[in-house]
Design a protein around this motif. Structure first.
Motif, PDB file in Angstrom:
ATOM      1  N   LYS A   1       6.715   5.701   9.602  1.00 21.16           N
ATOM      2  CA  LYS A   1       6.245   6.915   8.921  1.00 21.16           C
ATOM      3  C   LYS A   1       6.215   8.110   9.874  1.00 21.16           C
ATOM      4  N   GLY A   2       6.859   9.193   9.458  1.00 22.27           N
ATOM      5  CA  GLY A   2       6.858  10.420  10.244  1.00 22.27           C
ATOM      6  C   GLY A   2       7.734  10.370  11.487  1.00 22.27           C
ATOM      7  N   ARG A   3       8.590   9.363  11.589  1.00 21.79           N
ATOM      8  CA  ARG A   3       9.427   9.206  12.775  1.00 21.79           C
ATOM      9  C   ARG A   3      10.912   9.212  12.409  1.00 21.79           C
ATOM     10  N   ILE A   4      11.737   9.500  13.398  1.00 23.39           N
ATOM     11  CA  ILE A   4      13.182   9.397  13.239  1.00 23.39           C
ATOM     12  C   ILE A   4      13.520   7.913  13.217  1.00 23.39           C
ATOM     13  N   LEU A   5      14.214   7.471  12.177  1.00 19.28           N
ATOM     14  CA  LEU A   5      14.577   6.061  12.040  1.00 19.28           C
ATOM     15  C   LEU A   5      16.074   5.899  12.317  1.00 19.28           C
ATOM     16  N   VAL A   6      16.368   5.112  13.331  1.00 23.45           N
ATOM     17  CA  VAL A   6      17.745   4.875  13.759  1.00 23.45           C
ATOM     18  C   VAL A   6      18.166   3.465  13.362  1.00 23.45           C
ATOM     19  N   GLY A   7      19.435   3.298  13.037  1.00 25.95           N
ATOM     20  CA  GLY A   7      19.919   1.961  12.703  1.00 25.95           C
ATOM     21  C   GLY A   7      21.349   2.005  12.200  1.00 25.95           C
ATOM     22  N   HIS A   8      21.823   0.853  11.743  1.00 24.61           N
ATOM     23  CA  HIS A   8      23.177   0.746  11.195  1.00 24.61           C
ATOM     24  C   HIS A   8      23.085   0.179   9.782  1.00 24.61           C
ATOM     25  N   ALA A   9      23.619   0.927   8.826  1.00 26.93           N
ATOM     26  CA  ALA A   9      23.502   0.556   7.406  1.00 26.93           C
ATOM     27  C   ALA A   9      22.031   0.454   7.019  1.00 26.93           C
ATOM     28  N   LEU A  10      21.285   1.498   7.312  1.00 25.46           N
ATOM     29  CA  LEU A  10      19.840   1.513   7.055  1.00 25.46           C
ATOM     30  C   LEU A  10      19.496   1.378   5.579  1.00 25.46           C
ATOM     31  N   ARG A  11      20.411   1.787   4.738  1.00 23.42           N
ATOM     32  CA  ARG A  11      20.159   1.673   3.304  1.00 23.42           C
ATOM     33  C   ARG A  11      19.894   0.216   2.906  1.00 23.42           C
TER      34      ARG A  11
ATOM     35  N   SER B   1       5.410   1.419  23.990  1.00 25.44           N
ATOM     36  CA  SER B   1       4.700   2.309  23.077  1.00 25.44           C
ATOM     37  C   SER B   1       5.613   2.731  21.930  1.00 25.44           C
ATOM     38  N   VAL B   2       4.994   3.183  20.844  1.00 23.10           N
ATOM     39  CA  VAL B   2       5.756   3.635  19.675  1.00 23.10           C
ATOM     40  C   VAL B   2       6.157   5.088  19.908  1.00 23.10           C
ATOM     41  N   THR B   3       7.448   5.342  19.986  1.00 24.03           N
ATOM     42  CA  THR B   3       7.959   6.685  20.262  1.00 24.03           C
ATOM     43  C   THR B   3       8.306   7.420  18.968  1.00 24.03           C
ATOM     44  N   ASP B   4       8.674   8.695  19.107  1.00 24.29           N
ATOM     45  CA  ASP B   4       9.015   9.502  17.930  1.00 24.29           C
ATOM     46  C   ASP B   4      10.315   9.028  17.275  1.00 24.29           C
TER      47      ASP B   4
END
Length: 261
Positions: free
Chosen positions: A142-152, A63-66
């Protein structure tokens, strides 16, 4: 005189009573032995669990989490030195894949960068159109915390933006940096903080997204506190009224007045 084999031996009543007492009040070695065996089994289990790969999802919930983690792989377009999106992967907070697609760039691919991206010509023959992927990713984050590395870099390749207060970038997290704000590669963070080896050869976006998510989850409490403190500080700075700058003419009038007096 021969004994009759069919004749049953009669047991002394006192001896029978003693045997009964021994059965009811005597020691129970089987229970003690089983207890020791169970302790050994638990120790062995704990030892085996310590070697479980932390990037392995703990369940199969897709499922798609926050909180979602994203990783993108790039290909070369134009003269080969320009990057374009070739694959994008999203995982939920448990590390399960919620979206994983190869992408057909808007420009002609001249370098698949397979040694790093893992992308081959056959992967893009039936890849989805960039606009379709872009729209779906926008909906998922949209509306969620976005995690990653070098997200830019990933957001730039997707031609998308995301609120800064909702970004959790392992490249920008200060406790992960070395002295003087030196940023570190994801593989180095995974090796030091998770004790796992990634990106040995072709990159796997699923693995990279999972690594970023696990790094975030392990530091979530402190990370979120840092974000809240930064937001509060910015709000205080906005409320502060800037001091009025004295004009050069005002300084001159003050000097004249002091001279006259």
């Amino acid at each position: 005189m021969k004994k009759n084999p069919n004749k049953q031996l009669q047991i002394n009543p006192n001896w029978a009573q003693l045997q009964q007492k021994l059965k009811s009040h005597g020691p129970k070695p089987p229970a003690t032995i089983l207890g020791k065996r169970k302790e050994r089994t638990d120790a062995e289990l704990d030892d085996s669990l310590s070697h479980v790969n932390p990037l392995t999802p703990v369940n199969d919930d897709c499922s798609v989490t926050d909180e979602v983690a994203m990783d993108c792989e790039m290909v070369g377009v134009s003269q080969g030195n320009k990057s374009a999106l070739g694959r994008v992967t999203l995982v939920n907070k448990w590390g399960n894949v919620i979206y994983d697609e190869f992408v057909r760039p808007l420009e002609h691919v001249v370098d698949f960068r397979t040694q790093i991206s893992g992308i081959r010509p056959r992967d893009l023959r039936k890849a989805k159109d960039f606009r379709i992927v872009q729209k779906r990713v926008a909906e998922l984050i949209k509306g969620r915390i976005l995690v990653g590395h070098a997200l830019r870099n990933d957001l730039k390749a997707l031609l998308l933006s995301h609120p800064k207060e909702d970004l959790r970038d392992t490249l920008e997290y200060e406790p992960f940096m070395r002295g003087e704000g030196s940023r570190r590669a994801l593989r180095h963070l995974a090796a030091e903080f998770l004790d796992v080896q990634i990106q040995n050869g072709e990159h796997c976006p699923v693995e990279d997204a999972r690594a970023a998510m696990v790094l975030y989850q392990k530091n979530k409490k402190a990370w979120e506190k840092r974000v809240k403190d930064q937001i509060k500080l910015k709000q205080k700075q906005k409320k502060r009224k800037p001091k009025k700058k004295r004009k050069e003419g005002d300084d001159l009038k003050t000097d004249v007045a002091e001279t006259a007096s």
